[in-house]
Design a protein around this motif. Structure first.
Motif, PDB file in Angstrom:
ATOM      1  N   ASP A   1       0.867  -1.176   0.000  1.00  0.00           N
ATOM      2  CA  ASP A   1       0.000   0.000   0.000  1.00  0.00           C
ATOM      3  C   ASP A   1       0.905   1.227   0.000  1.00  0.00           C
ATOM      4  O   ASP A   1       1.483   1.589   1.025  1.00  0.00           O
ATOM      5  CB  ASP A   1      -0.900  -0.014   1.236  1.00  0.00           C
ATOM      6  N   ARG A   2       1.044   1.894  -1.173  1.00  0.00           N
ATOM      7  CA  ARG A   2       2.016   2.971  -1.300  1.00  0.00           C
ATOM      8  C   ARG A   2       1.677   4.166  -0.409  1.00  0.00           C
ATOM      9  O   ARG A   2       2.566   4.843   0.106  1.00  0.00           O
ATOM     10  CB  ARG A   2       2.110   3.440  -2.755  1.00  0.00           C
ATOM     11  N   THR A   3       0.390   4.429  -0.223  1.00  0.00           N
ATOM     12  CA  THR A   3       0.006   5.543   0.649  1.00  0.00           C
ATOM     13  C   THR A   3       0.437   5.273   2.080  1.00  0.00           C
ATOM     14  O   THR A   3       1.027   6.138   2.745  1.00  0.00           O
ATOM     15  CB  THR A   3      -1.515   5.776   0.598  1.00  0.00           C
ATOM     16  N   LEU A   4       0.161   4.050   2.562  1.00  0.00           N
ATOM     17  CA  LEU A   4       0.559   3.684   3.916  1.00  0.00           C
ATOM     18  C   LEU A   4       2.076   3.642   4.038  1.00  0.00           C
ATOM     19  O   LEU A   4       2.645   4.098   5.038  1.00  0.00           O
ATOM     20  CB  LEU A   4      -0.038   2.330   4.305  1.00  0.00           C
ATOM     21  N   PHE A   5       2.747   3.112   3.005  1.00  0.00           N
ATOM     22  CA  PHE A   5       4.207   3.057   3.041  1.00  0.00           C
ATOM     23  C   PHE A   5       4.797   4.450   3.184  1.00  0.00           C
ATOM     24  O   PHE A   5       5.674   4.689   4.021  1.00  0.00           O
ATOM     25  CB  PHE A   5       4.753   2.391   1.774  1.00  0.00           C
ATOM     26  N   GLN A   6       4.315   5.379   2.373  1.00  0.00           N
ATOM     27  CA  GLN A   6       4.863   6.735   2.408  1.00  0.00           C
ATOM     28  C   GLN A   6       4.592   7.416   3.745  1.00  0.00           C
ATOM     29  O   GLN A   6       5.453   8.130   4.286  1.00  0.00           O
ATOM     30  CB  GLN A   6       4.284   7.556   1.256  1.00  0.00           C
ATOM     31  N   GLU A   7       3.403   7.171   4.295  1.00  0.00           N
ATOM     32  CA  GLU A   7       3.084   7.754   5.603  1.00  0.00           C
ATOM     33  C   GLU A   7       3.986   7.184   6.689  1.00  0.00           C
ATOM     34  O   GLU A   7       4.539   7.930   7.515  1.00  0.00           O
ATOM     35  CB  GLU A   7       1.618   7.493   5.956  1.00  0.00           C
ATOM     36  N   MET A   8       4.169   5.854   6.685  1.00  0.00           N
ATOM     37  CA  MET A   8       5.023   5.229   7.688  1.00  0.00           C
ATOM     38  C   MET A   8       6.483   5.641   7.504  1.00  0.00           C
ATOM     39  O   MET A   8       7.213   5.847   8.478  1.00  0.00           O
ATOM     40  CB  MET A   8       4.878   3.710   7.626  1.00  0.00           C
ATOM     41  N   GLN A   9       6.918   5.743   6.258  1.00  0.00           N
ATOM     42  CA  GLN A   9       8.295   6.168   5.991  1.00  0.00           C
ATOM     43  C   GLN A   9       8.541   7.567   6.547  1.00  0.00           C
ATOM     44  O   GLN A   9       9.569   7.835   7.191  1.00  0.00           O
ATOM     45  CB  GLN A   9       8.571   6.135   4.495  1.00  0.00           C
ATOM     46  N   GLU A  10       7.578   8.449   6.319  1.00  0.00           N
ATOM     47  CA  GLU A  10       7.728   9.819   6.814  1.00  0.00           C
ATOM     48  C   GLU A  10       7.726   9.856   8.340  1.00  0.00           C
ATOM     49  O   GLU A  10       8.573  10.530   8.949  1.00  0.00           O
ATOM     50  CB  GLU A  10       6.583  10.682   6.268  1.00  0.00           C
ATOM     51  N   ARG A  11       6.803   9.138   8.951  1.00  0.00           N
ATOM     52  CA  ARG A  11       6.705   9.172  10.415  1.00  0.00           C
ATOM     53  C   ARG A  11       7.916   8.523  11.071  1.00  0.00           C
ATOM     54  O   ARG A  11       8.456   9.032  12.063  1.00  0.00           O
ATOM     55  CB  ARG A  11       5.419   8.460  10.864  1.00  0.00           C
ATOM     56  N   LEU A  12       8.371   7.395  10.528  1.00  0.00           N
ATOM     57  CA  LEU A  12       9.531   6.713  11.099  1.00  0.00           C
ATOM     58  C   LEU A  12      10.799   7.530  10.908  1.00  0.00           C
ATOM     59  O   LEU A  12      11.701   7.503  11.760  1.00  0.00           O
ATOM     60  CB  LEU A  12       9.682   5.323  10.479  1.00  0.00           C
ATOM     61  N   SER A  13      10.868   8.254   9.799  1.00  0.00           N
ATOM     62  CA  SER A  13      12.038   9.102   9.557  1.00  0.00           C
ATOM     63  C   SER A  13      12.150  10.188  10.618  1.00  0.00           C
ATOM     64  O   SER A  13      13.256  10.608  10.985  1.00  0.00           O
ATOM     65  CB  SER A  13      11.958   9.738   8.169  1.00  0.00           C
ATOM     66  N   GLN A  14      11.018  10.629  11.132  1.00  0.00           N
ATOM     67  CA  GLN A  14      11.024  11.638  12.187  1.00  0.00           C
ATOM     68  C   GLN A  14      11.638  11.104  13.478  1.00  0.00           C
ATOM     69  O   GLN A  14      12.060  11.891  14.332  1.00  0.00           O
ATOM     70  CB  GLN A  14       9.595  12.125  12.440  1.00  0.00           C
ATOM     71  N   TRP A  15      11.662   9.781  13.605  1.00  0.00           N
ATOM     72  CA  TRP A  15      12.277   9.133  14.768  1.00  0.00           C
ATOM     73  C   TRP A  15      13.680   8.637  14.430  1.00  0.00           C
ATOM     74  O   TRP A  15      14.245   7.804  15.138  1.00  0.00           O
ATOM     75  CB  TRP A  15      11.407   7.977  15.251  1.00  0.00           C
TER      76      TRP A  15
END
Length: 229
Positions: free
Chosen positions: A10-24
């Motif tokens: 799911d590219r939308t979920l992937f991009q959201e998780m990638q962005e949020r995890l990058s913040q950590w």
């Protein structure tokens, strides 16, 4: 910095998780061709794998099996399906945790942080070797050797065994194991611990260590001391 391999179509979920995890401060890697997951895994050499169950080509269970043939890297499963058997199957395959979709991102972060602290700090401080029922338990490598045969334990299995061996012949409550293993028992079901302990028993049985972990109904578990073995 930890490298995380996120196997999610799911590219939308992937991009959201990638962005949020990058913040950590996690570096998130993805998969484009879902028939070549192992090639990406080998290239990235991640410290954590997060994998969806429903994927193109092959499901997440297949890739978990493949990864476990080569590595004990921590694995977290994601699933949008509300099937209790999914969680049981995940744990039996050697996963470290299971997250039901939709999920609160704070819960996922808490699980990730707990697993990474346990795995990458625990091995540094664990006693290297113990002898138990004539077997050699190597916590640093997550390996148990007996009767000229070795088995490799997952991080959860190794951690549970360590807790039990620290208190041989004494009852270690389920609550104590859950609290130490996952650090916050609100984020884990009681059934997850049962699955992990049963899998640990089966692995020990493979090398002749039978009946060495006893269930104390309503209390917890006891590792027999193996004196004279």
């Amino acid at each position: 910095m930890f490298d995380v391999l996120l196997i999610e179509d799911d590219r939308t979920l992937f991009q959201e998780m990638q962005e949020r995890l990058s913040q950590w401060s996690y570096t998130v890697h993805g998969v484009q061709d879902f028939s070549r997951v192992m090639e990406v895994f080998t290239s990235v050499e991640p410290q954590l794998v997060i994998i969806d169950i429903q994927l193109p080509k092959f499901d997440g269970f297949h890739w978990c099996r493949m990864i476990r043939e080569h590595s004990n890297v921590p694995i977290i499963f994601l699933s949008s399906r509300d099937h209790p058997t999914d969680m049981v199957m995940s744990m039996n395959l050697g996963a470290d945790d299971f997250v039901q979709k939709p999920f609160h991102f704070e819960v996922l972060i808490a699980k990730i942080q707990a697993i990474l602290r346990r795995v990458y700090n625990y091995n540094t401080h664990a006693s290297e070797l113990q002898t138990w029922f004539g077997a050699t338990v190597d916590f640093e490598r997550g390996r148990v050797t007996a009767n000229d045969t070795s088995i490799d334990l997952t991080k959860n299995e190794s951690f549970i065994l360590k807790q039990l061996l620290e208190k041989k012949n004494k009852v270690v409550s389920r609550e104590e194991i859950i609290q130490k293993l996952w650090e916050d028992e609100r984020f884990v079901s009681d059934n997850t611990l049962t699955v992990n302990v049963n899998r640990l028993r089966r692995r020990l049985n493979e090398i002749g260590l039978e009946h060495v972990i006893e269930t104390k109904v309503g209390q917890g578990y006891t590792a027999r001391d193996g004196a004279g073995s």
